[in-house]
Design a protein around this motif. Structure first.
Motif, PDB file in Angstrom:
ATOM      1  N   VAL B 223       0.753  -1.288   0.024  1.00 18.17           N
ATOM      2  CA  VAL B 223       0.098  -0.019   0.058  1.00 18.17           C
ATOM      3  C   VAL B 223       0.772   1.214  -0.020  1.00 18.17           C
ATOM      4  O   VAL B 223       0.705   2.193  -0.653  1.00 18.17           O
ATOM      5  N   HIS B 224       1.847   1.206   0.821  1.00 19.72           N
ATOM      6  CA  HIS B 224       2.742   2.492   1.046  1.00 19.72           C
ATOM      7  C   HIS B 224       3.927   2.638   0.272  1.00 19.72           C
ATOM      8  O   HIS B 224       4.241   3.963  -0.011  1.00 19.72           O
ATOM      9  N   ARG B 227       2.951   2.134  -4.562  1.00 15.03           N
ATOM     10  CA  ARG B 227       2.577   2.997  -5.135  1.00 15.03           C
ATOM     11  C   ARG B 227       3.432   4.222  -5.371  1.00 15.03           C
ATOM     12  O   ARG B 227       3.624   4.649  -6.352  1.00 15.03           O
ATOM     13  N   ASN B 228       3.930   4.587  -4.277  1.00 10.61           N
ATOM     14  CA  ASN B 228       4.787   5.839  -4.352  1.00 10.61           C
ATOM     15  C   ASN B 228       6.125   5.610  -4.892  1.00 10.61           C
ATOM     16  O   ASN B 228       6.551   6.646  -5.927  1.00 10.61           O
ATOM     17  N   LEU B 301      -1.523   9.256 -10.240  1.00  9.62           N
ATOM     18  CA  LEU B 301      -0.719   8.448  -9.335  1.00  9.62           C
ATOM     19  C   LEU B 301      -0.413   9.449  -8.037  1.00  9.62           C
ATOM     20  O   LEU B 301      -0.459   8.931  -6.934  1.00  9.62           O
ATOM     21  N   PRO B 303      -1.153  12.843  -6.421  1.00  6.76           N
ATOM     22  CA  PRO B 303      -2.363  13.984  -6.486  1.00  6.76           C
ATOM     23  C   PRO B 303      -1.522  15.304  -6.139  1.00  6.76           C
ATOM     24  O   PRO B 303      -2.339  16.326  -6.387  1.00  6.76           O
TER      25      PRO B 303
END
Lengths: 608, 309
Positions: B223-224, B227-228, B301, B303
């Protein structure tokens, strides 16, 4: 929820009453560096009870953060933790990963220092809180959402629905820290670890967050471990204090004991180093009683001070102000701003941004003017414009006799002007070229200006190193070999190298530890007296200005809202913003801080 | 958002004009007479040559040739190549083949690059990380035609796991080996990019926050971190699609793939201006569009760089 917004009356500290939540015995932390164990914390013992705030105080490298992160197993893999950590009687050290994971976020929550980076930038605030709630509770997404909204309301965010939908970058620093606190509290933790929760925030925002944490502590009866270097914050919140130095707890005691009767010499030194608003001042001998000054200026009454006592303190204050007659400035102004507006020029589609409007300011030779304000107030902008790094959009700005306003701005004139102006930057680590030995960094302005060459240059570099009290053989060292305080000394030496008539110092000590800051400020003050340069000292820290400045200018949203001598500003602040700013600075003394807090609450309720 | 996309499409107009003009000029400046070259060893028939010159506008000055070419584009009649086939038909034959090849290469480098890069980043300094780093360095260092011939010979000829050359239909199984060769270089970059990005994000404050929340290691990564970390990787992959389409010449040559690269190579050799310019223009457009896609993905991806502000 209205009962959360009103301030509770100063409650008697609850220490010694609740049951023990956290018990730490013989906790040691080592880091593996080059195949050797380097101790970060040695044999710590402490306990925290429900409803109690234990502050762990120390400077960087004291092991306060490392030992607290060790409680939850949050240290990197090159660390070793020994001893015993019991949470409500349950041992945490040495249990398996699944057990410790069930504790994290649920029984023990953490608030981190940097609200800017502690939340994931690509998810909304709401979804990050929902993630925490659903991780530890079997609830539907809708229930988790409602819980998250309740938490955002609890931390007094003005529009919880909007905050829920916002990404972290859309919130201000204070709002982000509130969101972070909401997330931490979302599973009703028994213990809250707050690692420098307000260090990155402005004073007024800091005061709000401290109020919030005090209210929450009283309501929720959680135990709090507060890690900080700021004695003012400690005085505001802590019931008990543990002072750490080089991995050891050197002293523990109640807040009153530590502040009024510190036993260990390090604690005494630490308390003495804290810049203390009202304490400085070059010409006046007595301390300024800022609380009384504020009370007089705003006609406030303070319950915790008897009325005649308050009146006596107010009178004393007024007498001191009358006595400290402003010394008449002499000579031609070194820096003169008349109705100055400063813009950040338009870049592509981003329109020009006017950061400063209608600024009037004069600095005479040998004068130190402190420019204070919160982030975004435009104080750094003025500093940059004064050395010609930003164009003046309107008005006139004269620096060392040269008009550098927009119309008359040209390269040669700026070049000439800069020979008389030195600048010290905020971050000593990034303002020195990492690939130049510091001797060259110091000598570069003189070399470029053609003042000195060869042996003469070397001689001057040595003299400058002497002046900032660094050993001469440091000139061949590189910046990364120096500590933060030493690097800032190099920054000062470089700024002094051309014997400037005006020095612009932009938050030169805000990145340093208190004891280092005290030494650097002391050095700066001595140099200023000795060399007699005029100085524009930009800072967010009122206590620092108080120590150094002859005059103080208070900025808010691009305007100078109030200016005057140090005594005028501290003893008789007229603008509501200045009053709020002064009232928000925490005092490193629990009793005086209680008075100050009450006064601040009155100011705020009067304003709304 | 829609105005942003519209603006980006309008930007394509100068890019299109500039690219076609530049390529047309380069082909025009090639030494040698393409019509003479057509006759090969045979003696040049002056009348036929003159007729051909007129047909391909080679008797006109440069500006005229270019304008006539532009006209032919906007009337959807791209003209014929030197063998007399409509250029539009030729484009319709070669582009699907190369697109298939490039997308297969992209999937290969994306999937394997991200997976290997993620594992290497999470196990920084361990054996897997070191092995993968050295292997990727080797792949980056060896020229693609060496790798191509090597794989063609070992896997195609000696082991017989795949056909050493591609049939004229260029089916997906045919293209697996060429796609791997084509994607290998970028695979190494994707791997290193992912690895660096993962390492950087592992030390980020919000990852520590996520751990302090009580998330498991797997949840934190999925999750963390992932994606980043993918933000820069996606950017690279998008830009790489265009590069893969245009850069397939060597690979297509080795495996005899009937795609864009092969046809472009032949067209350049024989000086067929309109064919070269047509192929290159389509490549330029693909490149621009894939970059637009990347910018949109980027906003999705991350914001912080959405376009609504």
């Amino acid at each position: 929820m209205t009962d959360f917004i009103t301030l509770d009356p100063p409650a008697a500290p609850a220490h010694g009453k609740g049951e023990i939540v956290l018990e730490v015995r013989d906790l040691s932390v080592d880091f593996g560096v080059d195949k050797k164990w380097v101790p970060a914390a040695i044999g710590l013992n402490y306990e925290v009870r429900a409803g109690e705030v234990l502050a762990i105080v120390g400077e960087s490298g004291s092991g306060k953060s490392a030992s607290s992160m060790a409680l939850l197993g949050l240290l990197p893999s090159n660390s070793r933790v020994t001893g015993s950590v019991k949470l409500a009687g349950r041992e945490l050290l040495g249990t398996n990963e699944a057990n410790i994971r069930a504790v994290r976020g649920k029984d023990v929550a953490v608030i981190f220092q940097e609200p800017m980076t502690a939340l994931n930038p690509v998810y909304t605030v709401g979804s990050q809180i929902v993630e925490t709630v659903r991780l530890h509770n079997e609830v539907s997404p809708e229930e988790a959402r409602r819980k998250a909204l309740r938490m955002l309301e609890l931390v007094e965010l003005p529009d919880p629905e909007k905050a829920f939908r916002s990404y972290p970058h859309q919130l201000s620093g204070g709002q982000r820290q509130r969101a972070m606190i909401a997330q931490s509290l979302s599973c009703d933790p028994k213990l809250l670890i707050a690692d420098e929760p307000t260090t990155a925030l402005d004073v007024t925002v800091q005061a709000e967050i401290l109020d919030l944490m005090r209210n929450l502590r009283n309501k929720l009866d959680s135990a709090i471990v507060l890690i900080t270097h700021d004695m003012g914050v400690v005085a505001d919140l802590a019931d008990r204090i543990a002072v750490m130095r080089r991995g050891l707890i050197v002293e523990t005691g109640t807040a009153a004991q530590i502040f009024h009767n510190p036993q260990h010499e390090y604690t005494q030194a630490l308390l003495a180093a804290v810049p203390h608003l009202g304490q400085g001042g070059s010409d006046s001998v007595s301390d300024v009683d800022v609380t009384a000054a504020l009370a007089a200026a705003t006609h406030a009454e303070i319950l915790s001070i008897p009325e005649d006592e308050l009146l006596r303190r107010e009178r004393e204050n007024a007498a001191a102000l009358a006595a400290a007659e402003a010394a008449k400035p002499k000579g031609e102004p070194v820096l003169e701003l008349t109705d100055v507006a400063i813009e950040y020029p338009k870049q592509g589609r981003v329109p020009a941004f006017r950061a400063v409007e209608g600024a009037n300011l004069v600095i005479y030779p040998g004068q130190v003017v402190g420019l204070v304000g919160e982030s975004g107030s435009g104080k750094t902008t003025i500093g940059r414009a004064a050395v010609g790094l930003l164009p003046v959009a309107a008005g006139t700005m004269r620096v060392v006799g040269q008009d550098i306003s927009a119309a008359k701005r040209n390269g040669r004139q700026l070049h000439e002007m800069r020979r008389h102006v030195g600048m010290v930057f905020q971050d000593p680590s990034s303002s020195l070229n990492p690939r130049l030995p510091i001797g060259e960094s110091i000598g570069e302005p003189m070399f470029l200006a053609g003042v000195a060459k060869g042996a003469e240059l070397q001689h001057r570099i040595e003299a400058l190193l002497d002046q900032v009290e660094l050993p001469r053989d440091y000139r061949n060292r590189y910046p990364h070999e120096l500590s933060g305080g030493q690097k800032q000394r190099v920054g000062i030496a470089r700024a002094l190298s051309l014997k400037p008539k005006l020095m612009v110092a932009d938050e030169p000590t805000s990145a340093l530890d208190v004891s280092v800051q005290a030494k650097v400020l002391d050095l700066f003050q001595n140099l200023q007296k000795e060399l007699g340069f005029a100085c524009l000292f930009v800072t967010h820290d009122l206590a620092v200005v108080d120590v150094l400045a002859d005059r103080i200018c208070v900025m808010q949203r691009g305007r100078i809202v109030e200016q005057g001598t140090r005594d005028q500003i501290l003893r008789n602040p007229q603008e509501p913003y200045t009053q709020r700013l002064l009232a928000a600075v925490p005092l490193p003394d629990p009793d005086k801080q209680r008075e100050r807090r009450e006064l601040r609450a009155q100011l705020l309720s009067g304003a709304s | 958002m829609s105005t942003y996309i519209l603006k980006r499409f309008l930007q394509l107009i100068p890019v299109f004009l500039g690219a076609t003009l530049l390529v047309y000029f380069l082909v025009f400046s090639l030494p040698g007479d393409p019509i003479v070259a057509l006759f090969g060893d045979k003696p040049v028939n002056v009348a036929v040559a003159a007729k051909l010159r007129e047909q391909y506008h080679l008797d006109q000055p440069f500006w005229m040739q270019y304008l006539l070419y532009l006209k032919s584009i906007f009337t959807f009649d791209l003209g014929q190549d030197f063998s007399g086939r409509p250029i539009a038909t030729v484009l319709g034959e070669v582009f699907p083949v190369t697109a298939r090849l490039a997308i297969m290469a992209l999937i290969f480098e994306g999937v394997f690059g991200i997976v290997f890069g993620l594992i290497a980043g999470l196990r920084k300094g361990k054996l897997f990380d070191a092995t993968v780093l050295i292997a990727s360095l080797i792949v980056i260092a060896i020229p693609i035609f060496v790798l191509g011939f090597l794989l063609q010979f070992t896997i195609g000829v000696q082991l017989g796991w795949a056909k050493p050359t591609v049939s004229s239909a260029a089916t997906i199984p045919d293209l697996i080996l060429p796609a791997i060769v084509l994607g290998l270089g970028s695979f190494a970059y994707v791997l290193r990019l992912t690895r660096t990005s993962v390492i950087e994000n592992m030390n980020a404050d919000y990852v520590r926050t996520a751990t302090a929340k009580g998330l498991s290691r797997f949840q934190v990564v999925r999750v963390h971190i992932l994606r980043n970390s993918l933000i820069p990787v996606i950017t690279f992959l998008g830009a790489d699609l265009g590069a893969l389409m245009g850069g397939a010449i060597v690979t297509e040559g080795i495996f005899n793939v009937p795609g864009v690269g092969n046809r472009l190579y032949r067209a350049v050799l024989s000086g067929e201006g309109p064919t070269v310019v047509s192929i290159v223009t389509v490549l330029v457009l693909i490149y621009c569009l894939s970059n637009l896609l990347v910018d949109l993905l980027y906003g999705w991806l991350d914001p912080r760089i959405r376009y609504d502000s």
